[in-house]
Enzyme design. Structure first.
Site, PDB file in Angstrom:
ATOM      1  N   ASP A  81       0.843  -1.195   0.000  1.00  0.00           N
ATOM      2  CA  ASP A  81       0.000   0.000   0.000  1.00  0.00           C
ATOM      3  C   ASP A  81       0.887   1.256   0.000  1.00  0.00           C
ATOM      4  O   ASP A  81       0.732   2.145   0.841  1.00  0.00           O
ATOM      5  CB  ASP A  81      -0.946  -0.019   1.222  1.00  0.00           C
ATOM      6  CG  ASP A  81      -1.917   1.156   1.220  1.00  0.00           C
ATOM      7  OD1 ASP A  81      -2.139   1.740   0.153  1.00  0.00           O
ATOM      8  OD2 ASP A  81      -2.442   1.494   2.305  1.00  0.00           O
TER       9      ASP A  81
ATOM     10  N   HIS B 221      -1.957  -0.243  11.816  1.00  0.00           N
ATOM     11  CA  HIS B 221      -1.819  -1.649  11.432  1.00  0.00           C
ATOM     12  C   HIS B 221      -0.367  -1.988  11.150  1.00  0.00           C
ATOM     13  O   HIS B 221       0.471  -1.106  10.989  1.00  0.00           O
ATOM     14  CB  HIS B 221      -2.652  -1.923  10.175  1.00  0.00           C
ATOM     15  CG  HIS B 221      -2.555  -0.823   9.157  1.00  0.00           C
ATOM     16  ND1 HIS B 221      -3.551   0.117   8.976  1.00  0.00           N
ATOM     17  CD2 HIS B 221      -1.571  -0.461   8.293  1.00  0.00           C
ATOM     18  CE1 HIS B 221      -3.188   0.978   8.049  1.00  0.00           C
ATOM     19  NE2 HIS B 221      -1.994   0.656   7.613  1.00  0.00           N
TER      20      HIS B 221
ATOM     21  N   GLN C  48      -2.957  -5.631   5.639  1.00  0.00           N
ATOM     22  CA  GLN C  48      -2.714  -4.650   6.717  1.00  0.00           C
ATOM     23  C   GLN C  48      -3.576  -5.048   7.905  1.00  0.00           C
ATOM     24  O   GLN C  48      -4.786  -4.820   7.908  1.00  0.00           O
ATOM     25  CB  GLN C  48      -3.064  -3.234   6.234  1.00  0.00           C
ATOM     26  CG  GLN C  48      -2.096  -2.690   5.196  1.00  0.00           C
ATOM     27  CD  GLN C  48      -2.612  -1.441   4.498  1.00  0.00           C
ATOM     28  OE1 GLN C  48      -3.769  -1.396   4.075  1.00  0.00           O
ATOM     29  NE2 GLN C  48      -1.775  -0.444   4.349  1.00  0.00           N
TER      30      GLN C  48
ATOM     31  N   ARG D 183       4.038  11.965  11.304  1.00  0.00           N
ATOM     32  CA  ARG D 183       2.706  11.986  10.698  1.00  0.00           C
ATOM     33  C   ARG D 183       1.942  10.761  11.190  1.00  0.00           C
ATOM     34  O   ARG D 183       2.331   9.626  10.924  1.00  0.00           O
ATOM     35  CB  ARG D 183       2.800  11.953   9.172  1.00  0.00           C
ATOM     36  CG  ARG D 183       1.445  11.890   8.470  1.00  0.00           C
ATOM     37  CD  ARG D 183       1.659  11.740   6.980  1.00  0.00           C
ATOM     38  NE  ARG D 183       0.445  11.718   6.201  1.00  0.00           N
ATOM     39  CZ  ARG D 183      -0.262  10.614   5.929  1.00  0.00           C
ATOM     40  NH1 ARG D 183       0.085   9.445   6.414  1.00  0.00           N
ATOM     41  NH2 ARG D 183      -1.339  10.690   5.157  1.00  0.00           N
TER      42      ARG D 183
ATOM     43  N   ASP E 269      -0.448   8.359  10.839  1.00  0.00           N
ATOM     44  CA  ASP E 269      -1.226   7.844   9.710  1.00  0.00           C
ATOM     45  C   ASP E 269      -2.557   7.258  10.181  1.00  0.00           C
ATOM     46  O   ASP E 269      -2.605   6.524  11.179  1.00  0.00           O
ATOM     47  CB  ASP E 269      -0.402   6.758   9.003  1.00  0.00           C
ATOM     48  CG  ASP E 269      -1.132   6.166   7.832  1.00  0.00           C
ATOM     49  OD1 ASP E 269      -1.514   6.936   6.940  1.00  0.00           O
ATOM     50  OD2 ASP E 269      -1.337   4.933   7.820  1.00  0.00           O
TER      51      ASP E 269
ATOM     52  N   GLU F 216      -3.194  12.696  10.576  1.00  0.00           N
ATOM     53  CA  GLU F 216      -3.845  12.502   9.277  1.00  0.00           C
ATOM     54  C   GLU F 216      -5.307  12.151   9.538  1.00  0.00           C
ATOM     55  O   GLU F 216      -5.651  11.004   9.788  1.00  0.00           O
ATOM     56  CB  GLU F 216      -3.183  11.379   8.474  1.00  0.00           C
ATOM     57  CG  GLU F 216      -3.665  11.381   7.038  1.00  0.00           C
ATOM     58  CD  GLU F 216      -4.084  10.026   6.483  1.00  0.00           C
ATOM     59  OE1 GLU F 216      -4.548   9.995   5.338  1.00  0.00           O
ATOM     60  OE2 GLU F 216      -3.988   9.012   7.193  1.00  0.00           O
TER      61      GLU F 216
ATOM     62  N   HIS G   4      -0.103  12.358  -1.888  1.00  0.00           N
ATOM     63  CA  HIS G   4       0.014  11.029  -2.490  1.00  0.00           C
ATOM     64  C   HIS G   4      -1.333  10.326  -2.594  1.00  0.00           C
ATOM     65  O   HIS G   4      -1.462   9.338  -3.298  1.00  0.00           O
ATOM     66  CB  HIS G   4       0.973  10.189  -1.651  1.00  0.00           C
ATOM     67  CG  HIS G   4       0.387   9.842  -0.317  1.00  0.00           C
ATOM     68  ND1 HIS G   4       0.156  10.802   0.655  1.00  0.00           N
ATOM     69  CD2 HIS G   4      -0.058   8.668   0.191  1.00  0.00           C
ATOM     70  CE1 HIS G   4      -0.397  10.217   1.697  1.00  0.00           C
ATOM     71  NE2 HIS G   4      -0.528   8.924   1.451  1.00  0.00           N
ATOM     72  N   ASP G   5      -2.338  10.802  -1.848  1.00  0.00           N
ATOM     73  CA  ASP G   5      -3.637  10.132  -1.848  1.00  0.00           C
ATOM     74  C   ASP G   5      -4.593  10.772  -2.861  1.00  0.00           C
ATOM     75  O   ASP G   5      -4.330  11.846  -3.407  1.00  0.00           O
ATOM     76  CB  ASP G   5      -4.257  10.165  -0.447  1.00  0.00           C
ATOM     77  CG  ASP G   5      -3.729   9.029   0.429  1.00  0.00           C
ATOM     78  OD1 ASP G   5      -3.357   7.971  -0.129  1.00  0.00           O
ATOM     79  OD2 ASP G   5      -3.691   9.199   1.659  1.00  0.00           O
TER      80      ASP G   5
ATOM     81  N   ARG H 221      -3.997   5.691  -7.479  1.00  0.00           N
ATOM     82  CA  ARG H 221      -3.214   6.741  -6.817  1.00  0.00           C
ATOM     83  C   ARG H 221      -1.796   6.810  -7.371  1.00  0.00           C
ATOM     84  O   ARG H 221      -1.120   7.832  -7.250  1.00  0.00           O
ATOM     85  CB  ARG H 221      -3.173   6.497  -5.295  1.00  0.00           C
ATOM     86  CG  ARG H 221      -4.514   6.744  -4.627  1.00  0.00           C
ATOM     87  CD  ARG H 221      -4.469   6.429  -3.149  1.00  0.00           C
ATOM     88  NE  ARG H 221      -4.161   5.026  -2.892  1.00  0.00           N
ATOM     89  CZ  ARG H 221      -4.007   4.506  -1.671  1.00  0.00           C
ATOM     90  NH1 ARG H 221      -4.139   5.281  -0.616  1.00  0.00           N
ATOM     91  NH2 ARG H 221      -3.746   3.226  -1.495  1.00  0.00           N
TER      92      ARG H 221
HETATM   93  C1  GLC Z   1      -3.407   6.772   5.029  1.00  0.00           C
HETATM   94  C2  GLC Z   1      -2.457   6.960   3.873  1.00  0.00           C
HETATM   95  C3  GLC Z   1      -2.913   6.113   2.727  1.00  0.00           C
HETATM   96  C4  GLC Z   1      -2.958   4.660   3.164  1.00  0.00           C
HETATM   97  C5  GLC Z   1      -3.774   4.498   4.455  1.00  0.00           C
HETATM   98  C6  GLC Z   1      -3.573   3.148   5.067  1.00  0.00           C
HETATM   99  O1  GLC Z   1      -4.673   7.207   4.745  1.00  0.00           O
HETATM  100  O2  GLC Z   1      -2.392   8.310   3.522  1.00  0.00           O
HETATM  101  O3  GLC Z   1      -2.081   6.266   1.607  1.00  0.00           O
HETATM  102  O4  GLC Z   1      -3.530   3.889   2.141  1.00  0.00           O
HETATM  103  O5  GLC Z   1      -3.402   5.436   5.430  1.00  0.00           O
HETATM  104  O6  GLC Z   1      -2.367   3.053   5.747  1.00  0.00           O
END
Ligand code: GLC
Length: 619
Positions: free
Chosen positions: A120, A163, A231, A261, A263, A305, A372-373, A497
């Site tokens: 991912d 995860h 994950q 960050r 996540d 995030e 990136h998303d 993406r």
């Molecule tokens: C966050 C990341 C994304 C990823 C997700 C799972 O949202 O920005 O790219 O797929 O976490 O880890």
């Protein structure tokens, strides 16, 4: 209780400040497990001891100036290490370019060990203590961070805490049947409880990874997998998980990471019967993590995030007395900007700005156009409904426009997780391609190209006008287009993406110095904006901000005032020239041209903007 008599003073003083609250929150979450708490505290002390003196110096300086990241002097860039320069050593070698981009905050996308094809994009970590071998080593990471610090650049890294990869040591042992490790995840003997969860928990990747659970053949059990099946969600109700993951986070900080960050942070606590998002325990965990960083590494910032609607995002700042994250993504503003590009109607953006402007100035947002998303359409639909726009058809219009299917569209993008059942597709594409640069180059249309460059610049100017930390996406500084090569890579083809995750084209980078090229125009324009933002205090993130009335549905006006300096700015989102009356009898100087503007009105070219400094207010 650990023996505090041997704690050194600095640690001890910082700890004392938080002791009561820390103990209370920890013991509440973990049912008075004092053994776990004692371990936690001794672990914090160990990590403080291990922290290099050079980083402790930075900590002390930032402790003395806790607002160091506010103001208007930070400009960020996010990048994939491999896409930018192959590996960590390569990034270090290219730091001159980073400085040339006037960037002093570098977000390196996930770089820890992660199985190829099941990663991912690096967000499935199999070892939190090891860098992906193709990118380098932990030593390289430390050395890059040290060099960045020498140049005054802060480093941000993802801490993927919700995860682990199914290949992580814990997951491997869980799979083999070790209960202790299964307890670090969510394992179920059959589908009864998972099916009950599915009744209330939405899906993150409804098309690419439907459902929230996966069957683990080896363990003959069901395991929770909110994101991709590889994950595995960690169970933060288990104090061992929180302790060890905090250890992992602090280890990254001790390698010189300044900004962590967090996540997918809203997801880290799960409870049957809920949607498993933003539960109160998540906030308690983040509050503990904030206190932990203030004790062990106070130079560190937490960037949450939280890709959710504003009412869910703002609580992650915590309160003035009990702060949680230092920084949060301004995600709704980002999505609303692209809505405004597609509709040329600024009413929703103005409404969104009003909401942001009414928040305490202490809340610092990370502003961005692209990352990136994908872009998810989490817009304020109740507000849009007064103009007769409803969610599903509106999303369809936005997606049609931004993928270039709409007849008059200049944009080039692709859908992401298109779920026809819900009509809920999201969108991918680079800033340049969404602004029309790709289409204009393809059709060799010079006029369209100039307009696209203008739109691209105007959106950056808009981002730089917002309070907080602006973060560029690597490649945007030279107008990098979409990368379609992922379609041919079986490991990436399912995930659109990758359209905006292409390698940085260094030939294009070189063209930034060649007059008349797209790259040189965008690079110069963005550089100019950065310089102006840096040199005018009205861009300080704690400035007063307000909407300037324009009376024009395609032009949004934003005013800023800080310590005697005032700047008003106007952004024309339409493809036609617009005139607006300047309602206040002030004398302005156009910050971009440096020329005086004494007229009572301003003409704004299509997809263009004005930054006016009010002369009597010191600009
Ligand atoms: C966050 C990341 C994304 C990823 C997700 C799972 O949202 O920005 O790219 O797929 O976490 O880890």
């Amino acid at each position: 209780m650990t023996d505090r008599t041997i704690w050194e003073e600095e640690f001890s003083n910082r700890f004392k400040k938080h002791e009561e609250e820390l103990r209370y929150l920890y013991c509440e979450l973990y049912h008075n497990d004092t053994q776990a708490y004692d371990y936690f505290m001794s672990m914090l002390y160990r990590l403080w001891q291990e922290r290099p003196e050079s980083l402790k110096k930075i900590d002390r300086a930032r402790e003395a100036e806790p607002d160091w990241y506010k103001g208007n002097s930070l400009t960020g860039m996010l990048m994939y290490v491999n896409a930018f320069a192959g590996n960590l050593k390569g990034v270090k070698e290219h730091l001159d370019y980073v400085e040339d981009c006037k960037v002093n905050y570098l977000h390196l996308m996930p770089l820890l060990e992660s199985p190829e094809g099941r990663s991912d994009g690096g967000y499935a970590v199999s070892n939190f203590r090891k860098v992906q071998s193709n990118l380098g080593t932990m030593k390289d990471l430390r050395s890059l961070a040290t060099e960045c610090h020498k140049r005054g650049i802060s480093v941000c890294l993802d801490y993927v805490m919700n995860h682990t990869s199914e290949d992580h040591e814990w997951a491997k042992r869980a799979r083999k049947g070790e209960k202790e490790y299964q307890d670090r995840y969510f394992f179920y003997d059959n589908w009864d409880i998972p099916n009950r969860f599915e009744q209330t928990v939405p899906q993150v990747f409804p098309v690419t990874a439907p459902g929230n659970f996966s069957w683990c053949e080896e363990a003959k059990k069901v395991v929770m997998t909110t994101f991709y099946p590889y994950q595995w969600d960690l169970n933060y109700a288990n104090p061992v998980v929180f302790n060890d993951m905090t250890d992992n986070m602090l280890n990254l900080c001790n390698h010189g990471i300044d900004i962590i960050r967090l996540d997918a942070v809203p997801y880290i606590w799960k409870q049957l019967g809920t949607n498993c998002r933003n539960l109160p325990q998540v906030h308690n965990l983040i509050r503990i993590m904030r206190m932990v960083t203030e004790i062990v590494c106070p130079g560190t910032l937490l960037l949450g995030e939280v890709v959710m609607e504003p009412s869910k995002v703002v609580p992650y700042f915590g309160s003035v007395e009990k702060p949680e994250c230092h920084l949060l993504y301004n995600v709704t503003t980002m999505a609303t900007i692209w809505h405004t590009v597609a509709t040329q109607d600024v009413r929703l953006l103005s409404h969104q700005m009003e909401q942001v402007f009414s928040l305490p100035k202490d809340y610092t947002f990370l502003n961005y156009l692209r990352c990136h998303d994908d872009i998810g359409w989490g817009l304020d639909y109740p507000f849009l409904s007064q103009f007769g726009q409803s969610e599903v058809p509106h999303k369809k219009y936005l997606n049609d426009f931004l993928t270039g299917r709409w007849p008059s569209s200049f944009a080039r993008g692709e859908l992401y997780n298109d779920d026809p059942r819900l009509g809920d597709a999201r969108l991918c594409g680079t800033t340049a391609s969404l602004c029309g640069i790709e289409a204009a180059l393809d059709s060799d249309n010079k006029e369209a190209l100039e307009r696209a460059i203008s739109l691209d610049t105007m959106l950056h100017a808009f981002m730089f006008t917002l309070s907080g930390v602006p973060v560029l996406y690597s490649g945007d500084e030279i107008g990098q287009e979409n990368d379609y090569s992922y379609h041919d890579n079986p490991l990436k083809a399912d995930d659109s993406r990758f359209l905006h995750r292409g390698d940085l084209d260094w030939n294009k980078v070189a063209r930034r110095n060649k007059r008349g090229t797209v790259e040189s125009k965008i690079f110069k324009n963005i550089g100019k904006l950065e310089e102006l933002r840096d040199s005018h205090r009205a861009f300080d993130s704690t400035a007063d901000t307000w909407l300037e009335e324009t009376g024009n549905p395609s032009v949004i006006g934003i005013g800023r005032y800080f310590k005697g300096e005032k700047i008003v700015s106007y952004f024309n989102f339409s493809d036609r020239m617009q005139s607006i009356w300047l309602l206040k009898p002030e004398k302005y100087v156009n910050l971009i041209t440096g020329k005086k503007h004494n007229l009572p009105y301003a003409d704004i070219e299509p997809f263009n903007f004005k930054w006016f400094g009010a002369e009597e207010f010191g600009a």
